[in-house]
Design a protein around this motif. Structure first.
Motif, PDB file in Angstrom:
ATOM      1  N   VAL A 142       0.830  -1.295  -0.030  1.00 46.87           N
ATOM      2  CA  VAL A 142      -0.041   0.174   0.069  1.00 46.87           C
ATOM      3  C   VAL A 142       0.844   1.236  -0.003  1.00 46.87           C
ATOM      4  O   VAL A 142       1.911   1.310   0.825  1.00 46.87           O
ATOM      5  CB  VAL A 142      -0.935  -0.061   1.138  1.00 46.87           C
ATOM      6  N   SER A 143       0.379   2.095  -0.726  1.00 51.54           N
ATOM      7  CA  SER A 143       1.404   3.488  -1.013  1.00 51.54           C
ATOM      8  C   SER A 143       0.554   4.614   0.227  1.00 51.54           C
ATOM      9  O   SER A 143      -0.749   4.495   0.197  1.00 51.54           O
ATOM     10  CB  SER A 143       1.290   4.039  -2.211  1.00 51.54           C
ATOM     11  N   VAL A 144       1.328   5.274   0.754  1.00 45.94           N
ATOM     12  CA  VAL A 144       1.029   6.248   1.629  1.00 45.94           C
ATOM     13  C   VAL A 144       0.980   7.698   0.826  1.00 45.94           C
ATOM     14  O   VAL A 144       1.870   8.176   0.227  1.00 45.94           O
ATOM     15  CB  VAL A 144       2.076   6.574   2.732  1.00 45.94           C
ATOM     16  N   ASN A 145      -0.210   8.361   0.931  1.00 46.40           N
ATOM     17  CA  ASN A 145      -0.708   9.233  -0.058  1.00 46.40           C
ATOM     18  C   ASN A 145      -0.777  10.519   1.007  1.00 46.40           C
ATOM     19  O   ASN A 145      -1.560  10.593   1.862  1.00 46.40           O
ATOM     20  CB  ASN A 145      -2.056   9.176  -0.509  1.00 46.40           C
ATOM     21  N   SER A 146       0.253  11.424   0.739  1.00 49.30           N
ATOM     22  CA  SER A 146       0.156  12.712   1.884  1.00 49.30           C
ATOM     23  C   SER A 146      -1.001  13.394   1.686  1.00 49.30           C
ATOM     24  O   SER A 146      -1.001  14.010   3.043  1.00 49.30           O
ATOM     25  CB  SER A 146       1.539  13.486   1.410  1.00 49.30           C
ATOM     26  N   TRP A 147      -1.738  13.686   0.909  1.00 47.23           N
ATOM     27  CA  TRP A 147      -2.984  14.283   0.751  1.00 47.23           C
ATOM     28  C   TRP A 147      -4.035  13.818   1.859  1.00 47.23           C
ATOM     29  O   TRP A 147      -4.844  14.209   2.576  1.00 47.23           O
ATOM     30  CB  TRP A 147      -3.434  14.582  -0.600  1.00 47.23           C
ATOM     31  N   SER A 167       6.896   5.458   2.504  1.00 46.89           N
ATOM     32  CA  SER A 167       6.024   5.843   1.292  1.00 46.89           C
ATOM     33  C   SER A 167       5.185   4.680   0.949  1.00 46.89           C
ATOM     34  O   SER A 167       4.039   4.884   0.195  1.00 46.89           O
ATOM     35  CB  SER A 167       6.802   6.550   0.272  1.00 46.89           C
ATOM     36  N   GLU A 168       5.670   3.478   1.140  1.00 41.86           N
ATOM     37  CA  GLU A 168       5.022   2.244   0.840  1.00 41.86           C
ATOM     38  C   GLU A 168       5.127   1.286   1.980  1.00 41.86           C
ATOM     39  O   GLU A 168       6.241   1.056   2.270  1.00 41.86           O
ATOM     40  CB  GLU A 168       5.585   1.869  -0.436  1.00 41.86           C
ATOM     41  N   LEU A 169       4.267   0.538   2.084  1.00 42.03           N
ATOM     42  CA  LEU A 169       4.208  -0.418   3.177  1.00 42.03           C
ATOM     43  C   LEU A 169       3.623  -1.780   2.951  1.00 42.03           C
ATOM     44  O   LEU A 169       2.678  -1.761   1.957  1.00 42.03           O
ATOM     45  CB  LEU A 169       3.590   0.075   4.449  1.00 42.03           C
ATOM     46  N   SER A 170       4.063  -3.088   3.507  1.00 38.40           N
ATOM     47  CA  SER A 170       3.216  -4.147   3.166  1.00 38.40           C
ATOM     48  C   SER A 170       2.476  -4.358   4.331  1.00 38.40           C
ATOM     49  O   SER A 170       2.850  -4.388   5.632  1.00 38.40           O
ATOM     50  CB  SER A 170       4.426  -5.132   3.295  1.00 38.40           C
ATOM     51  N   ILE A 171       1.227  -4.534   4.072  1.00 36.98           N
ATOM     52  CA  ILE A 171       0.164  -5.069   5.039  1.00 36.98           C
ATOM     53  C   ILE A 171      -0.541  -6.360   5.131  1.00 36.98           C
ATOM     54  O   ILE A 171      -0.882  -6.563   3.888  1.00 36.98           O
ATOM     55  CB  ILE A 171      -1.188  -3.539   5.165  1.00 36.98           C
ATOM     56  N   VAL A 215       2.093  -4.360   9.828  1.00 40.94           N
ATOM     57  CA  VAL A 215       2.489  -3.591   8.928  1.00 40.94           C
ATOM     58  C   VAL A 215       4.017  -3.603   8.750  1.00 40.94           C
ATOM     59  O   VAL A 215       4.604  -3.354   9.925  1.00 40.94           O
ATOM     60  CB  VAL A 215       1.883  -1.971   9.091  1.00 40.94           C
ATOM     61  N   GLU A 216       4.589  -3.709   7.694  1.00 38.44           N
ATOM     62  CA  GLU A 216       6.048  -3.904   7.457  1.00 38.44           C
ATOM     63  C   GLU A 216       6.595  -2.746   6.656  1.00 38.44           C
ATOM     64  O   GLU A 216       5.835  -2.490   5.540  1.00 38.44           O
ATOM     65  CB  GLU A 216       6.513  -5.212   7.166  1.00 38.44           C
ATOM     66  N   LEU A 259       8.959  -5.599  10.506  1.00 38.53           N
ATOM     67  CA  LEU A 259       7.845  -5.161  11.357  1.00 38.53           C
ATOM     68  C   LEU A 259       7.829  -3.808  12.049  1.00 38.53           C
ATOM     69  O   LEU A 259       8.781  -3.389  12.563  1.00 38.53           O
ATOM     70  CB  LEU A 259       7.563  -6.224  12.546  1.00 38.53           C
ATOM     71  N   LEU A 260       6.942  -3.279  11.592  1.00 37.76           N
ATOM     72  CA  LEU A 260       6.686  -1.472  12.149  1.00 37.76           C
ATOM     73  C   LEU A 260       5.721  -1.283  13.156  1.00 37.76           C
ATOM     74  O   LEU A 260       5.998  -0.589  13.843  1.00 37.76           O
ATOM     75  CB  LEU A 260       6.757  -0.436  10.629  1.00 37.76           C
ATOM     76  N   TRP A 261       4.624  -1.826  12.761  1.00 36.94           N
ATOM     77  CA  TRP A 261       3.461  -1.555  13.567  1.00 36.94           C
ATOM     78  C   TRP A 261       2.425  -2.868  13.355  1.00 36.94           C
ATOM     79  O   TRP A 261       2.146  -3.591  12.478  1.00 36.94           O
ATOM     80  CB  TRP A 261       2.921  -0.292  12.677  1.00 36.94           C
ATOM     81  N   GLU A 262       1.719  -2.994  14.542  1.00 31.46           N
ATOM     82  CA  GLU A 262       0.935  -4.115  14.365  1.00 31.46           C
ATOM     83  C   GLU A 262      -0.297  -3.657  15.531  1.00 31.46           C
ATOM     84  O   GLU A 262      -0.190  -2.935  16.451  1.00 31.46           O
ATOM     85  CB  GLU A 262       1.473  -5.295  14.849  1.00 31.46           C
TER      86      GLU A 262
END
Length: 285
Positions: A39-44, A107-111, A133-134, A139-142
């Motif tokens: 998934v990409s992170v959209n700043s808007w 900017s991009e994460l694996s969920i 979330v990686e 591993l970054l967040w769960e």
């Protein structure tokens, strides 16, 4: 666990339709399948979420924002034909997130999302929706969201862990939950559950008026506690008590800033809406 890997985040409208059509319990076992996607992170979109939830501008994502990135995958999981419970009518009992490293520069994460831990409950059955979330480092967040499906009949003893009420807390701030916050949060989160949108749609599901999303309550609380909390190596757990009816005013109480503490969200007449705590991830209780 078997994984369905998607090439892009799910398109939500067909999933809403699928959720609206399924009203019956069709089984008593969770599927051994999860859903994952990059998934990409959209700043808007992040900026719009900050505005609705009260987070200040920052190079670090809001602590609760990965829930928004994962919402489509959660919908895909919970509306799949193999999933035994109808999505509409599920009750969000509690939510725990763990932030392993600061949520900056992503900017991009694996969920990945799956369901587990089906347990009997006095009113039906509970299960956990687990989100991981990686980033490129791992591993970054769960998170785990505990859900209740009423009317499910399971064998076994029902056990409910009751979190003690916070003790060493004082008022931090208060805010108004306006009548339209359910619609505004739905636009940034994708969660258009009718109980949050208007008094009319809430009454169709037995609520006298619309109620705020539980994850909006948690996000608004963490935004208010931004100076209180560590940016990483933190576990944040909340239990949702009485819903916040819209519109209304709520009061946030919390213990002093530090590596661990307690919080409570209260409404008129001292009604408890949410209670929770934070602590380092390395601690286990």
């Amino acid at each position: 666990m078997q994984w369905q890997t998607l090439s892009s985040p799910p398109f939500l409208p067909p999933l809403y339709w699928r959720a609206a059509l399924k009203r019956k319990i069709t089984g008593t076992a969770l599927p051994e399948q999860g859903v994952r996607c990059r998934v990409s992170v959209n700043s808007w979109q992040v900026a719009a979420y900050r505005k609705v939830c009260g987070f200040a501008d920052s190079p670090v994502l809001p602590a609760t924002y990965p829930h928004i990135l994962a919402f489509g995958l959660q919908m895909q999981l919970l509306t799949d034909h193999a999933f035994p419970f109808p999505l509409l009518g599920l009750i969000h009992l509690s939510n725990r997130i763990r932030i392993h490293r600061p949520l900056g520069g992503v900017s991009e994460l694996s969920i990945a999302v799956h369901a587990q831990n089906l347990q009997p409950h006095p009113k039906g059955a509970t299960f956990d929706v687990v989100t991981r979330v990686e980033d490129s480092l791992g591993l970054l967040w769960e998170a785990e969201s505990r859900m209740l499906c009423r009317g499910v009949k399971l064998d076994g003893e029902t056990a409910q862990a009751v979190q003690a009420a916070p003790t060493q807390t004082g008022e931090i701030t208060r805010w108004k939950a306006p009548a339209d916050i359910g619609r505004r949060y739905a636009r940034v989160s994708g969660d258009y559950n009718p109980i949050h949108l208007s008094a009319f749609t809430a009454k169709l599901f037995g609520f006298p008026q619309a109620i705020a999303h539980g994850l909006w309550n948690k996000a608004r609380t963490l935004a208010a506690l931004a100076e209180h909390l560590p940016a990483a190596n933190i576990e944040l757990t909340v239990e949702f008590q009485k819903p916040v009816r819209l519109p209304s005013e709520v009061v946030l109480l919390a213990s002093a800033a530090g590596a661990r503490g307690e919080l409570m969200l209260k409404g008129a007449g001292d009604i408890e809406h949410m209670r929770g705590k934070w602590q380092p991830i390395t601690e286990r209780h």
